[in-house]
Design an enzyme around this catalytic site. Structure first.
Site, PDB file in Angstrom:
ATOM      1  CD  GLU A 164     126.412  -1.009 -26.120  1.00 22.33           C
ATOM      2  OE1 GLU A 164     126.871  -0.821 -24.970  1.00 22.33           O
ATOM      3  OE2 GLU A 164     127.047  -0.738 -27.154  1.00 22.33           O
ATOM      4  CD  GLU A 169     129.569  -0.471 -32.071  1.00 20.59           C
ATOM      5  OE1 GLU A 169     130.126   0.414 -31.408  1.00 20.59           O
ATOM      6  OE2 GLU A 169     129.624  -1.682 -31.801  1.00 20.59           O
TER       7      GLU A 169
END
Length: 415
Positions: A164, A169
């Site tokens: 990932e 974020e």
């Protein structure tokens, strides 16, 4: 769904438009001052969406699919819905993902009746990439419990072994800070490897659009915000664990509510909240549709010597052969890229005769190039032109920067 770390309207145009009407290297001509010459928009993209369409319309189903359901792994509070109530175009060139405190569908979540709805979109089965420049221009929401993200998963998905890459974020209790992280076998969840980037002077990311990007090459990933590089990761950062990022990944956009990392919304959280996405693009370094040759003296091509993607590889003239070593894209940040890396003036030099090479994209001024209509390729920091050394057109002629003279060894045709 993967458990993750608890922790421009500038549609890219074809490079050939840079030198519209120029079909071959022409005779020497006077060159305007590179300091005053305006750069031209550049490049195709392997993937591009600027979310044009009428207000209320769904995203392009040829590019995106909508996920549904909740996420017990992170203890998030939202239910991701189908349809357009939580993900729709706004008619002004944006995708708007909206988190609402509601449950009109009677959705059930891991904790009981869902309290929130939102949306999550991905490109799985429609687009994936291996290497290139991946970016999104977005304005994020604000408030305790908000968790917007722009990220990628490796295919086929077998998290965390498949990998990932979190490009951006944000958790609402850090309004000035975003995070970039990689997850893989032995370094997933709260053990992900990453870094944070904060805006100066207490500015909040929710106040304006910002561009979040990674430059991804074999054995390296580099993160930037608005062109400023803040982190680079390679296999050397993994402490002997497995690097799983040299394979295809697909894109994900989502707005989560609550969870282990951000915590739940509280009385200070205003709802609804929105993640507003202006554009998403991926420039792949290995796709003929996403890159073009740059031809110079005697019609020869700008070439990465030996097709070697290593830092410091010379950039030279060579017979045009259509290989990836001669396929270049121009980034919206002013870079010229091949093999997942950037055209770079060695040692950040500005003197006549400073050589150019291939190097990891850093965002530095020695990797910025302007493309005036006079067919020069100019490094604005040095105020000098890309130049074939000694006026030679022989195979292997090293490229350098030199004071702009208007000579034929400084004239370039793209496409």
């Amino acid at each position: 769904m993967a458990s993750r770390r608890p922790l421009r309207r500038c549609l890219l145009a074809a490079l050939s438009a840079v030198l519209a009407g120029a079909a071959a290297v022409g005779p020497a001509q006077a060159s305007p001052s590179p300091a005053s010459a305006a750069p031209t928009a550049a490049m195709f993209s392997g993937f591009s969406d600027t979310f044009d369409g009428p207000a209320g319309a769904a995203v392009d189903s040829a590019k995106w699919q909508t996920e549904t359901g909740d996420n017990v792994n992170n203890h998030e509070r939202q239910y991701y819905t189908p349809g357009t109530r939580n993900a729709a175009l706004d008619g002004q060139g944006h995708l708007v993902i909206t988190a609402r405190r509601e449950n009109p569908g009677g959705y059930q979540c891991w904790y009981g009746t869902c309290q929130y709805t939102s949306a999550r979109l991905n490109t799985s089965g429609k687009f994936d990439a291996q290497y290139g420049h991946v970016e999104a221009r977005m304005k994020i929401p604000r408030g305790q419990g908000m968790w917007p993200a722009f990220w990628m998963l490796g295919t086929p998905v077998n998290w965390p072994d498949s990998g990932e890459i979190d490009i951006m974020e944000n958790v609402g209790f850090e309004p000035s800070t975003v995070h970039g992280t990689i997850h893989g076998p032995g370094y997933s969840g709260s053990g992900g490897i990453g870094a944070a980037y904060s805006l100066p002077n207490g500015q909040a990311f929710a106040d304006a659009f910002h561009t979040f990007a990674v430059d991804w090459a074999p054995g390296s990933i580099t993160w930037s915000v608005d062109g400023t590089v803040y982190q680079r990761r390679t296999p050397a950062d993994l402490g002997g664990r497995t690097w799983v990022f040299d394979k295809p990944f697909f894109l994900i956009l989502n707005l989560a509510v609550g969870g282990y990392w951000p915590g739940d919304p509280d009385g200070s959280t205003s709802m609804p909240q929105q993640l507003v996405v202006d554009s998403v693009s991926v420039t792949t370094s290995d796709s003929p549709a996403g890159a073009l040759p740059i031809r110079g003296p005697a019609g020869k091509c700008v070439d990465v010597a030996g097709a070697n993607p290593a830092d410091g590889t010379p950039v030279q003239l060579y017979d045009c052969n259509g290989t990836a070593a001669q396929q270049w894209t121009a980034g919206s940040d002013g870079t010229l890229r091949a093999l997942g890396k950037c055209l770079d003036v060695k040692d950040n030099a500005t003197a006549d005769g400073s050589q150019v090479q291939l190097w990891d994209c850093t965002g530095g001024p020695n990797q910025k190039w302007a493309l005036p209509a006079a067919r020069d390729i100019v490094n604005p920091q040095a105020d000098k032109c890309l130049d074939a050394t000694g006026g030679s057109s022989a195979n292997g002629t090293r490229l350098q920067i030199w004071t702009c003279t208007g000579a034929a060894n400084q004239k370039w045709t793209v496409g």
